[in-house]
Enzyme design. Structure first.
Site, PDB file in Angstrom:
ATOM      1  N   LYS A 189       0.838  -1.200   0.000  1.00  0.00           N
ATOM      2  CA  LYS A 189       0.000   0.000   0.000  1.00  0.00           C
ATOM      3  C   LYS A 189       0.874   1.251   0.000  1.00  0.00           C
ATOM      4  O   LYS A 189       1.608   1.507   0.944  1.00  0.00           O
ATOM      5  CB  LYS A 189      -0.906   0.044   1.232  1.00  0.00           C
ATOM      6  CG  LYS A 189      -1.819   1.284   1.234  1.00  0.00           C
ATOM      7  CD  LYS A 189      -2.128   1.770   2.617  1.00  0.00           C
ATOM      8  CE  LYS A 189      -2.908   3.079   2.616  1.00  0.00           C
ATOM      9  NZ  LYS A 189      -2.198   4.219   1.989  1.00  0.00           N
TER      10      LYS A 189
ATOM     11  N   GLY B 199       3.756   4.556  13.063  1.00  0.00           N
ATOM     12  CA  GLY B 199       4.825   3.600  13.356  1.00  0.00           C
ATOM     13  C   GLY B 199       4.625   2.899  14.680  1.00  0.00           C
ATOM     14  O   GLY B 199       4.856   1.691  14.813  1.00  0.00           O
TER      15      GLY B 199
ATOM     16  N   GLU C 259      10.403   2.928  10.212  1.00  0.00           N
ATOM     17  CA  GLU C 259      11.264   4.115  10.147  1.00  0.00           C
ATOM     18  C   GLU C 259      10.358   5.320  10.299  1.00  0.00           C
ATOM     19  O   GLU C 259       9.398   5.482   9.543  1.00  0.00           O
ATOM     20  CB  GLU C 259      12.028   4.150   8.822  1.00  0.00           C
ATOM     21  CG  GLU C 259      13.178   5.144   8.804  1.00  0.00           C
ATOM     22  CD  GLU C 259      12.755   6.520   8.322  1.00  0.00           C
ATOM     23  OE1 GLU C 259      12.601   7.413   9.194  1.00  0.00           O
ATOM     24  OE2 GLU C 259      12.561   6.695   7.124  1.00  0.00           O
TER      25      GLU C 259
ATOM     26  N   GLY D  84       7.084   6.092   7.653  1.00  0.00           N
ATOM     27  CA  GLY D  84       6.086   7.152   7.740  1.00  0.00           C
ATOM     28  C   GLY D  84       6.113   7.837   9.087  1.00  0.00           C
ATOM     29  O   GLY D  84       7.165   7.969   9.717  1.00  0.00           O
ATOM     30  N   SER D  85       4.955   8.256   9.548  1.00  0.00           N
ATOM     31  CA  SER D  85       4.854   9.070  10.753  1.00  0.00           C
ATOM     32  C   SER D  85       5.121   8.250  12.011  1.00  0.00           C
ATOM     33  O   SER D  85       4.922   7.035  12.051  1.00  0.00           O
ATOM     34  CB  SER D  85       3.464   9.699  10.856  1.00  0.00           C
ATOM     35  OG  SER D  85       2.500   8.729  11.203  1.00  0.00           O
TER      36      SER D  85
ATOM     37  N   GLN E 277       1.007  19.238   4.260  1.00  0.00           N
ATOM     38  CA  GLN E 277       2.409  19.486   4.591  1.00  0.00           C
ATOM     39  C   GLN E 277       2.730  20.972   4.526  1.00  0.00           C
ATOM     40  O   GLN E 277       3.498  21.502   5.338  1.00  0.00           O
ATOM     41  CB  GLN E 277       3.319  18.697   3.652  1.00  0.00           C
ATOM     42  CG  GLN E 277       4.746  18.566   4.136  1.00  0.00           C
ATOM     43  CD  GLN E 277       4.832  17.905   5.513  1.00  0.00           C
ATOM     44  OE1 GLN E 277       4.087  16.978   5.819  1.00  0.00           O
ATOM     45  NE2 GLN E 277       5.725  18.401   6.344  1.00  0.00           N
TER      46      GLN E 277
ATOM     47  N   CYS F  14      13.469  12.184   5.211  1.00  0.00           N
ATOM     48  CA  CYS F  14      13.626  11.813   6.611  1.00  0.00           C
ATOM     49  C   CYS F  14      15.044  12.081   7.091  1.00  0.00           C
ATOM     50  O   CYS F  14      15.285  12.239   8.290  1.00  0.00           O
ATOM     51  CB  CYS F  14      13.254  10.351   6.841  1.00  0.00           C
ATOM     52  SG  CYS F  14      14.100   9.196   5.757  1.00  0.00           S
TER      53      CYS F  14
ATOM     54  N   GLU G  97      10.312  17.213  14.270  1.00  0.00           N
ATOM     55  CA  GLU G  97      10.487  17.066  12.825  1.00  0.00           C
ATOM     56  C   GLU G  97       9.477  17.958  12.095  1.00  0.00           C
ATOM     57  O   GLU G  97       8.275  17.869  12.314  1.00  0.00           O
ATOM     58  CB  GLU G  97      10.282  15.611  12.408  1.00  0.00           C
ATOM     59  CG  GLU G  97      10.567  15.393  10.937  1.00  0.00           C
ATOM     60  CD  GLU G  97      10.442  13.933  10.509  1.00  0.00           C
ATOM     61  OE1 GLU G  97      11.327  13.459   9.792  1.00  0.00           O
ATOM     62  OE2 GLU G  97       9.450  13.291  10.896  1.00  0.00           O
TER      63      GLU G  97
END
Length: 484
Positions: free
Chosen positions: A176, A234, A251, A229-230, A332, A285, A386
């Site tokens: 996905k 995660g 990650e 992802g976020s 974003q 990232c 972040e």
């Protein structure tokens, strides 16, 4: 392209979702442009995809590693033949400049060929037995059906660096992509489809994260899951995997520092800082986010940084003279604007940029100029959290020890770099910095496909990705004892 609808790819067929609904992918360069539409899948579609992967896994495993590698060589050739088309789609869909998109697609080709070569490499060892009449060995065997969930910022490279090792090591896949980059991902899937993998080996399904993403995380038929992802999602992956007792690999981003010591080559440090912070609009990232500079050269470094940043051309990534594109989505874009306001409210000085560009050619896109903050305290949110956008936080320190302490003062630990000519400084940095990727006299954002990649602390959990390290996640070790 506007009228193109990309279906799910399940059991080697392109099929509509059960809902027959679609999701539109909007270009961040022009919010009125629909790059394409993808299936808005539901749980019925997911069940079909997972069932298809289960039905295919035994024969795919039995096919053998060499034969599986040959399929990846085919996919690499097909992707290479479509490089320009897929790169242009990537630029339209998520905004990075065309040269960056071409570079990423070429990297996808290289990753496929690297793992295709794994088809001819060893997948076990012979181990001496205490019984002199016995043979003892290990074999690497696939974990089974792997769920792969990928982000929008690298819509070719990240899916491929997960898909390629998963497949060559004998797993079947349910994949996905992020909706914001699902059209690009669908075009990558067309390359796999054209290579004619056996039925059910690779299944591609699009839809909302809350339905399809969460469904993959929770489904008992998924036997391992890899996610980029976020941090929020995660953690959900980790919880669900632990509850089911399956492998997981996540990650979750970083707050990546660069240290500039008093003896550094300032021009080289500025060049690396700008590239690390502002390429891909800071949406990596591994992007440089806080820049920690020793006091004796702070002013000289800052002056040169401002001078060079002012030269950056922001705009449509398809234009040859554009250096930085828009934020990848309205969401974003709003996040970046919010953090720029937060930095000012916290008392940092906005030296340059941070402006919303909304006139003339910018009026329908999600554009913001690269921002540089001065007078940043290490505890400020813009130095801790972040942002995932083109924002630099400058921090002045007295010496190398304070610099390393400030660099480590974050919950993240993905990448870090230092610019210095002093051997003791870079050895101390390499030893003490809390990051999975450490770079000396190079930008924080460089990642090589043949080297292990992953973070420490809350940047990542699980075995490393890429290179030979990928085998750790996608296989289990089976020990075999043989006696006449």
């Amino acid at each position: 392209m506007q009228n193109t609808i990309f279906k799910n790819f399940i059991n080697n067929e392109w099929v509509e979702s059960s809902s027959q609904k679609t999701l539109s992918s909007i270009s961040p360069m022009n919010k009125h442009e629909v790059v394409g539409q993808v299936a808005a899948s539901d749980v019925q579609d997911l069940e079909k995809a997972i069932q298809s992967a289960h039905e295919a896994k035994i024969q795919w495993r039995k096919l053998g590693q060499h034969a599986r590698g040959q399929f990846l060589f085919k996919v690499a050739d097909i992707l290479e033949s479509r490089l320009d088309e897929i790169a242009e789609t990537m630029t339209k869909e998520m905004g990075k400049t065309l040269p960056e998109a071409k570079g990423e697609t070429a990297r996808g080709v290289a990753i496929l060929r690297y793992y295709a070569g794994e088809g001819m490499r060893k997948n076990g060892d012979v181990i001496p037995s205490s019984d002199s009449e016995a043979l003892m060995l290990t074999r690497r065997v696939p974990v089974g059906v792997v769920g792969i969930i990928t982000p929008w910022n690298f819509p070719v490279a990240i899916p491929i660096w997960k898909l390629a090792p998963a497949l060559v090591y004998g797993n079947t896949v349910v994949f996905k992509p992020a909706t914001e980059a699902a059209v690009t991902a669908a075009k990558v899937m067309e390359c796999f489809s054209e290579a004619n993998l056996p039925k059910g080996v690779l299944n591609f399904i699009t839809g909302s994260g809350s339905v399809i993403g969460q469904g993959i995380i929770d489904h008992p038929g998924i036997e391992a899951i890899t996610f980029t992802g976020s941090e929020t999602i995660g953690r959900e992956v980790l919880k669900a995997a632990a509850a089911k007792g399956i492998k997981s690999q996540v990650e979750m981003g970083g707050k990546n520092p660069v240290i500039v010591t008093k003896d550094a080559d300032i021009e080289k440090a500025v060049e690396g800082t700008i590239s690390g912070a502002f390429r891909s609009t800071g949406q990596k990232c591994t992007a440089t986010s806080k820049v920690i500079v020793e006091a004796p050269i702070y002013e000289a470094f800052k002056e040169k940084l401002l001078e060079e940043t002012k030269k950056i051309k922001v705009g449509n990534g398809l234009q040859a003279d554009v250096w930085m594109g828009p934020c990848a989505s309205e969401s974003q874009f709003n996040t970046v604007k919010e953090y720029i306001n937060i930095g000012q409210e916290e008392g940092a000085t906005l030296l340059l940029g941070g402006e919303v560009l909304d006139q003339q050619e910018y009026k329908d896109g999600f554009y913001v100029s690269p921002a540089i903050f001065d007078n940043v305290q290490p505890s400020m949110r813009i130095a801790q959290e972040e942002i995932f956008g083109p924002v630099i936080a400058l921090i002045k320190v007295a010496d190398i020890q304070e610099a390393i302490d400030v660099a480590n003062d974050t919950k993240y630990g993905l990448s870090a770099s230092i610019y210095t000519q002093n051997i003791s400084s870079f050895l101390k940095f390499a030893d003490e910095i809390e990051a999975g990727l450490v770079r000396i006299n190079a930008e924080s954002a460089g990642v090589e496909l043949q080297a292990p990649f992953g973070g420490m602390k809350q940047s990542g959990v699980g075995s490393r990705e890429q290179g030979e390290a990928a085998q750790e996640f996608y296989t289990e070790v089976k020990t075999i004892f043989i006696k006449e």
